[in-house]
Design a protein around this motif. Sequence first.
Motif: not given
Length: 189
Positions: A62-63, A71-72, A138-141, A183-184
């Motif tokens: 994510t970014g 979301f990638v 591994g995804v930290n939002i 996905v943005d």
Amino acid sequence: MVRTKTVWAAAALMTVTLGAAAVPAQAAPATATRVAACPTGWGSLDKSDFSATAKPVENVRTGRHDCYDRFVVDVPGATAAEIGYFVGYVDELHQDGSGRPIPVGGGAILEVRVNAPAYDPETGTQTYPGRVAQPLPGVNIAGYTTFRDTRYAGSFEGQTQFGLGVRARLPYRVLPLDGHLVVDVAHSW
């Protein structure tokens, strides 16, 4: 008398000059703080493409951006034309195959399905380390404007399924790119 008029004229001229200098100049209008323009026009209806690839999903990330959270899904080796998907808001996320409900936090749930397996089709070896109903590894939002939760829903019959918990039902776009599905989700309407 001429000398007196000259003194008075000089005094008057000095008064006007000093008086004008004492009045502050009108402040220039303040420039508006630069805020990123965030026009989207994306909408919040379902988006899909029925292409498919045998290239497996290997990673998810994510970014954060000024106008949206991203979301990638990484599908190395797949072209943009091969990466099919279904992305849409759902009332509840259900795992494909079993129908098992998977709780996803947030004000709305965005289901993301990628028409690519999360395993090697020839060997059955898992290529993405996600565990069903668990947050994405591994995804930290933390600190994201829009994203509230992430869940892995599994991979079944060549489709890999994710749940994104978002703040509200917000507009989004889907971008299939070579090796990635993006996905943005906008921060606002």
